[in-house]
Design a protein around this motif. Structure first.
Motif, PDB file in Angstrom:
ATOM      1  N   ASP A  94      29.229   2.325  67.664  1.00 40.82           N
ATOM      2  CA  ASP A  94      28.387   1.705  66.641  1.00 40.82           C
ATOM      3  C   ASP A  94      27.035   2.418  66.677  1.00 40.82           C
ATOM      4  O   ASP A  94      26.284   2.298  67.645  1.00 40.82           O
ATOM      5  CB  ASP A  94      28.208   0.218  66.919  1.00 40.82           C
ATOM      6  N   ARG A  95      26.766   3.150  65.631  1.00 42.51           N
ATOM      7  CA  ARG A  95      25.575   3.997  65.612  1.00 42.51           C
ATOM      8  C   ARG A  95      24.279   3.189  65.615  1.00 42.51           C
ATOM      9  O   ARG A  95      23.226   3.728  65.947  1.00 42.51           O
ATOM     10  CB  ARG A  95      25.635   4.878  64.354  1.00 42.51           C
ATOM     11  N   SER A  96      24.360   1.907  65.252  1.00 42.63           N
ATOM     12  CA  SER A  96      23.140   1.107  65.220  1.00 42.63           C
ATOM     13  C   SER A  96      22.775   0.576  66.601  1.00 42.63           C
ATOM     14  O   SER A  96      21.689   0.042  66.796  1.00 42.63           O
ATOM     15  CB  SER A  96      23.300  -0.066  64.249  1.00 42.63           C
ATOM     16  N   VAL A 122      23.033   1.860  72.817  1.00 44.53           N
ATOM     17  CA  VAL A 122      24.042   2.659  73.509  1.00 44.53           C
ATOM     18  C   VAL A 122      25.286   2.604  72.619  1.00 44.53           C
ATOM     19  O   VAL A 122      26.014   1.620  72.618  1.00 44.53           O
ATOM     20  CB  VAL A 122      24.345   2.098  74.907  1.00 44.53           C
ATOM     21  N   PRO A 123      25.529   3.639  71.835  1.00 46.44           N
ATOM     22  CA  PRO A 123      26.527   3.517  70.756  1.00 46.44           C
ATOM     23  C   PRO A 123      27.975   3.397  71.212  1.00 46.44           C
ATOM     24  O   PRO A 123      28.777   2.771  70.526  1.00 46.44           O
ATOM     25  CB  PRO A 123      26.335   4.811  69.956  1.00 46.44           C
ATOM     26  N   ALA A 130      33.687   0.670  79.945  1.00 40.48           N
ATOM     27  CA  ALA A 130      32.731   1.739  80.258  1.00 40.48           C
ATOM     28  C   ALA A 130      31.857   2.004  79.040  1.00 40.48           C
ATOM     29  O   ALA A 130      32.251   1.735  77.898  1.00 40.48           O
ATOM     30  CB  ALA A 130      33.472   3.009  80.668  1.00 40.48           C
ATOM     31  N   PHE A 131      30.667   2.524  79.293  1.00 38.58           N
ATOM     32  CA  PHE A 131      29.675   2.701  78.231  1.00 38.58           C
ATOM     33  C   PHE A 131      29.228   4.161  78.141  1.00 38.58           C
ATOM     34  O   PHE A 131      29.370   4.927  79.095  1.00 38.58           O
ATOM     35  CB  PHE A 131      28.454   1.821  78.511  1.00 38.58           C
ATOM     36  N   GLY A 132      28.637   4.494  77.006  1.00 41.55           N
ATOM     37  CA  GLY A 132      28.048   5.815  76.842  1.00 41.55           C
ATOM     38  C   GLY A 132      26.929   6.025  77.856  1.00 41.55           C
ATOM     39  O   GLY A 132      26.348   5.081  78.397  1.00 41.55           O
ATOM     40  N   LEU A 133      26.598   7.284  78.105  1.00 40.00           N
ATOM     41  CA  LEU A 133      25.647   7.605  79.186  1.00 40.00           C
ATOM     42  C   LEU A 133      24.216   7.185  78.869  1.00 40.00           C
ATOM     43  O   LEU A 133      23.376   7.141  79.770  1.00 40.00           O
ATOM     44  CB  LEU A 133      25.707   9.105  79.487  1.00 40.00           C
ATOM     45  N   LEU A 134      23.912   6.853  77.611  1.00 45.91           N
ATOM     46  CA  LEU A 134      22.572   6.341  77.324  1.00 45.91           C
ATOM     47  C   LEU A 134      22.321   5.010  78.022  1.00 45.91           C
ATOM     48  O   LEU A 134      21.180   4.563  78.121  1.00 45.91           O
ATOM     49  CB  LEU A 134      22.364   6.193  75.808  1.00 45.91           C
ATOM     50  N   ARG A 135      23.396   4.368  78.494  1.00 48.37           N
ATOM     51  CA  ARG A 135      23.238   3.135  79.255  1.00 48.37           C
ATOM     52  C   ARG A 135      22.354   3.382  80.485  1.00 48.37           C
ATOM     53  O   ARG A 135      21.578   2.504  80.889  1.00 48.37           O
ATOM     54  CB  ARG A 135      24.625   2.622  79.657  1.00 48.37           C
ATOM     55  N   LEU A 136      22.478   4.576  81.066  1.00 40.96           N
ATOM     56  CA  LEU A 136      21.657   4.904  82.237  1.00 40.96           C
ATOM     57  C   LEU A 136      20.170   4.856  81.891  1.00 40.96           C
ATOM     58  O   LEU A 136      19.344   4.450  82.706  1.00 40.96           O
ATOM     59  CB  LEU A 136      22.014   6.314  82.738  1.00 40.96           C
ATOM     60  N   ILE A 137      19.829   5.261  80.688  1.00 38.66           N
ATOM     61  CA  ILE A 137      18.426   5.276  80.261  1.00 38.66           C
ATOM     62  C   ILE A 137      18.004   3.864  79.875  1.00 38.66           C
ATOM     63  O   ILE A 137      16.897   3.420  80.182  1.00 38.66           O
ATOM     64  CB  ILE A 137      18.247   6.236  79.071  1.00 38.66           C
ATOM     65  N   ASP A 138      18.903   3.144  79.226  1.00 38.50           N
ATOM     66  CA  ASP A 138      18.573   1.811  78.729  1.00 38.50           C
ATOM     67  C   ASP A 138      18.250   0.850  79.876  1.00 38.50           C
ATOM     68  O   ASP A 138      17.337   0.028  79.773  1.00 38.50           O
ATOM     69  CB  ASP A 138      19.748   1.275  77.896  1.00 38.50           C
ATOM     70  N   GLU A 139      18.997   0.947  80.963  1.00 38.58           N
ATOM     71  CA  GLU A 139      18.788  -0.022  82.039  1.00 38.58           C
ATOM     72  C   GLU A 139      17.680   0.405  83.008  1.00 38.58           C
ATOM     73  O   GLU A 139      17.225  -0.400  83.812  1.00 38.58           O
ATOM     74  CB  GLU A 139      20.103  -0.272  82.793  1.00 38.58           C
ATOM     75  N   VAL A 170      24.739  11.926  72.659  1.00 40.80           N
ATOM     76  CA  VAL A 170      25.353  12.441  73.877  1.00 40.80           C
ATOM     77  C   VAL A 170      26.647  13.156  73.484  1.00 40.80           C
ATOM     78  O   VAL A 170      27.509  12.578  72.815  1.00 40.80           O
ATOM     79  CB  VAL A 170      25.646  11.312  74.882  1.00 40.80           C
ATOM     80  N   THR A 171      26.767  14.399  73.872  1.00 39.85           N
ATOM     81  CA  THR A 171      27.940  15.190  73.496  1.00 39.85           C
ATOM     82  C   THR A 171      29.142  14.800  74.358  1.00 39.85           C
ATOM     83  O   THR A 171      28.978  14.165  75.412  1.00 39.85           O
ATOM     84  CB  THR A 171      27.663  16.690  73.712  1.00 39.85           C
ATOM     85  N   PRO A 172      30.342  15.199  73.936  1.00 35.42           N
ATOM     86  CA  PRO A 172      31.512  14.931  74.781  1.00 35.42           C
ATOM     87  C   PRO A 172      31.403  15.558  76.160  1.00 35.42           C
ATOM     88  O   PRO A 172      32.051  15.103  77.101  1.00 35.42           O
ATOM     89  CB  PRO A 172      32.668  15.552  73.979  1.00 35.42           C
ATOM     90  N   ASP A 173      30.578  16.606  76.301  1.00 39.12           N
ATOM     91  CA  ASP A 173      30.402  17.245  77.605  1.00 39.12           C
ATOM     92  C   ASP A 173      29.342  16.556  78.448  1.00 39.12           C
ATOM     93  O   ASP A 173      29.033  17.001  79.554  1.00 39.12           O
ATOM     94  CB  ASP A 173      30.026  18.720  77.422  1.00 39.12           C
ATOM     95  N   GLY A 174      28.708  15.510  77.908  1.00 37.10           N
ATOM     96  CA  GLY A 174      27.857  14.672  78.739  1.00 37.10           C
ATOM     97  C   GLY A 174      26.385  15.028  78.767  1.00 37.10           C
ATOM     98  O   GLY A 174      25.675  14.564  79.646  1.00 37.10           O
ATOM     99  N   TYR A 175      25.891  15.829  77.858  1.00 37.85           N
ATOM    100  CA  TYR A 175      24.456  16.060  77.802  1.00 37.85           C
ATOM    101  C   TYR A 175      23.901  15.559  76.471  1.00 37.85           C
ATOM    102  O   TYR A 175      24.646  15.338  75.517  1.00 37.85           O
ATOM    103  CB  TYR A 175      24.113  17.546  78.019  1.00 37.85           C
ATOM    104  N   LEU A 176      22.577  15.374  76.440  1.00 43.18           N
ATOM    105  CA  LEU A 176      21.931  14.851  75.245  1.00 43.18           C
ATOM    106  C   LEU A 176      21.551  16.021  74.351  1.00 43.18           C
ATOM    107  O   LEU A 176      20.741  16.872  74.730  1.00 43.18           O
ATOM    108  CB  LEU A 176      20.682  14.050  75.632  1.00 43.18           C
TER     109      LEU A 176
END
Lengths: 235, 353
Positions: free
Chosen positions: B45-47, B50-51, B116-125, B190-196
């Motif tokens: 969900d793009r809105s 953490v999409p 499991a969540f997208g890696l932006l979860r690390l930044i969000d928390e 976040v790309t499929p390879d795991g970087y922003l």
């Protein structure tokens, strides 16, 4: 959170003063007619993403309490670990093989001499500016050639994605020594991975000019972690 | 959109073989090279901040391995920083679909359900305990906010500039990232390879997929309600120049095809959205930021369609395509990784004005 007390750590300089806000030293804008000395407690309020000092509080500068430090928002000397999976594994033998993703080295039964290639794409560039401390990849040998342990020859490769023609090979070193069906982590020269991070190289190839030993490694279509590259770095 | 070979791409238009491969990593250590999966699906969900979210159903016991994390902190399915590397295959061609941070693993009978969540979860928390005051440029500020949890690649088309020396961020680390991107005229994913990946925010108008109602099992429905809520036709971005003067930039929705355009029947008066940021120090910067925010608001307010179609694992949030000839962008998606993991692929798309 929008208005609180901070402690100046220096005298006002120009329009700003250094102050401890929630344990961190930040630059605070100071009202034009306000004088601030080091140690003063100042009332600061938030305007957007800036702090503004509006006045001084208390009779005089207090004795600095021995607070326990909070962790820094960005630690100095950042270190990290990233895992970069290959975007493609293929083998070149006059042209690119398309029947599988194995990574071959050498010649089998008089056939052509093969160059197995592992391409890491753009991901290592996400560490641009960082210093690579160490790196290793996961590798598993599959059936092909002598069953016992053989040592591969590994090259640094220029291309990060599969080129139309032959890959461009750079410096070489001894690669993993593995028997058929053996697997493990294998250390990659730090300078090679640094070159990938810096953008002057893009992958690793397996090749031997003598065509021997013949070896075959699992590619990304055979084994999930094939050639996944773990990089430890610091900035 | 994830790029595949012509052979695999052509297979997507008919019945094709698919497979999913899931590894578990903790830091640089491989904990499990192949996690058995009974069912798996991805929601996006793009809105959301953490999409991405992935749900896996794993057999509790498989070939002698107990996949219940129990109390083992290093178990491949424990939620102690373990990341799942998800790869999919179409007709044998393997590609990375994404990397996801395990949020929970719960045993239910003979199965373990992993969320499991997208890696932006690390930044969000990772909220900021003390203020973060950048000292470099926008790119180094962004890097400082997300590293070492995430590494970044900045598109060379984005022009880096100095961050004002007196700004600092409090508490909301991911909010700071999002504000910085808006002020920069940038978007990130976040790309499929795991970087922003940080890219210019310009909305693509080049379709990468085509879907037509009634063709190949595709069903298109108009959904949602028509509302005036969160609809704007002018964005006002304001910042502060280095000498303290207020700078302002504006962007107007002037598209004749936009039903909520400025000066149109939606409202004869302007309906503004305000975007204040101290990262804006010139009028040009404020104007670019206003245009970036307006483009996002327009996209979010576009007419919504719900599409059900044959799963296409190369589609990603933000991809632009055509649905019944209309240009749309994917704002939501539900993708079953395996047959039987859901009722086809569902897309929530918005029509681009």
């Amino acid at each position: 959170m929008s208005t609180l007390l901070a402690t100046a750590t220096a005298a006002k300089s120009g329009s700003t003063v250094a102050a401890l806000v929630n344990g961190a030293s930040v630059s605070v804008q100071v009202a034009r007619d306000l004088s601030v000395a080091s140690g003063d407690v100042i009332v600061v309020t938030r305007v957007g993403s800036q702090w503004f000092a509006l006045g001084r509080a208390y009779a005089s500068a207090p004795v600095a309490p021995l607070n326990q430090a909070a962790p820094a928002p960005q630690p100095t000397g950042v270190t990290g670990t990233n895992v970069f999976g290959p975007v493609e594994t293929r083998t070149y033998e006059s042209s690119w093989r398309t029947d599988n993703t194995h990574v071959y080295q050498g010649s089998y039964g008089g056939s052509g001499n093969r160059t197995g290639c592992v391409f890491y794409g753009a991901a290592p560039r996400s560490l641009a500016g960082a210093v690579v401390l160490s790196a290793a990849f996961q590798v598993r040998r599959r059936a092909g050639g002598a069953f016992g342990a053989q040592t591969a020859t590994m090259f640094l490769m220029t291309q990060a994605t599969k080129p139309a023609g032959a890959p461009t090979l750079g410096p070489s070193t001894a690669g993993p020594t593995l028997a058929v069906n053996a697997q493990g982590g294998y250390i990659v020269p730090t300078s090679w991975v640094q070159a990938m991070v810096d953008g002057t190289a893009g992958g690793i190839a397996f090749f031997t000019s003598s065509s021997s030993p013949y070896m075959v490694f699992d590619g990304i279509g055979d084994w999930g972690p094939a050639f996944a590259l773990t990089v430890n770095w610091q900035r | 959109m994830i790029t595949l070979s012509d052979r695999a791409t052509s297979a997507l238009t008919r019945s094709y073989r698919t497979a999913v491969s899931v590894e578990s990593w903790l830091g640089g250590d491989l904990l499990a090279e192949s996690i058995p999966v009974d069912a798996a699906s991805e929601e996006g969900d793009r809105s959301g901040r953490v999409p991405e979210r992935v749900t896996l159903v794993v057999p509790r016991r498989d070939h002698g391995t107990d996949w219940s994390p129990g109390t083992d902190p290093l178990h491949p399915l424990a939620a102690n920083g373990q990341r799942l590397h998800v790869k999919l295959a179409v007709e044998g061609e393997v590609f990375a679909r994404g990397r996801f941070l395990i949020g929970s693993a719960a045993v239910e009978g003979d199965a373990v359900t992993v969320e499991a969540f997208g890696l932006l979860r690390l930044i969000d928390e990772a909220r900021l305990i003390s203020p973060y005051q950048p000292t470099g440029t926008l790119a180094s500020t962004l890097r400082g906010l997300v590293e070492p949890a995430l590494s970044i690649v900045v598109d060379p088309l984005l022009i880096d500039r100095a961050a004002p020396s007196t700004i600092n961020y409090d508490e909301d680390r991911l909010g700071a990232v999002l504000e910085l991107l808006d002020a920069w005229g940038a978007d990130a994913y976040v790309t499929p390879d795991g970087y922003l990946s940080v890219i210019p925010a310009a909305q693509s108008t080049t379709p990468v997929f085509v879907l037509t109602d009634g063709s190949g099992g595709t069903v298109v429905q108009a959904v949602g309600t028509s509302t005036r809520e969160a609809a704007y036709n002018v964005v006002v971005a304001r910042g502060t120049a280095s000498d303290g003067g207020q700078v302002q930039g504006t962007a107007f929705d002037l598209s004749l095809s936009s039903p909520k355009r400025f000066g149109g029947p939606f409202n004869p008066l302007p309906v503004p959205y305000f975007f204040p940021s101290p990262l804006l120090t010139t009028v040009d910067q404020a104007g670019l930021a206003a245009a970036t925010v307006l483009a996002r608001l327009q996209r979010q307010a576009g007419r919504e369609l719900e599409v059900t179609c044959v799963p296409n694992p190369t589609l990603q949030l933000g991809d632009v395509g055509t649905v019944n000839g209309e240009l749309v962008s994917i704002e939501r998606l539900t993708l079953p990784y395996l047959p039987g993991s859901g009722d086809g692929m569902r897309l929530g798309v918005r029509v681009l004005a």
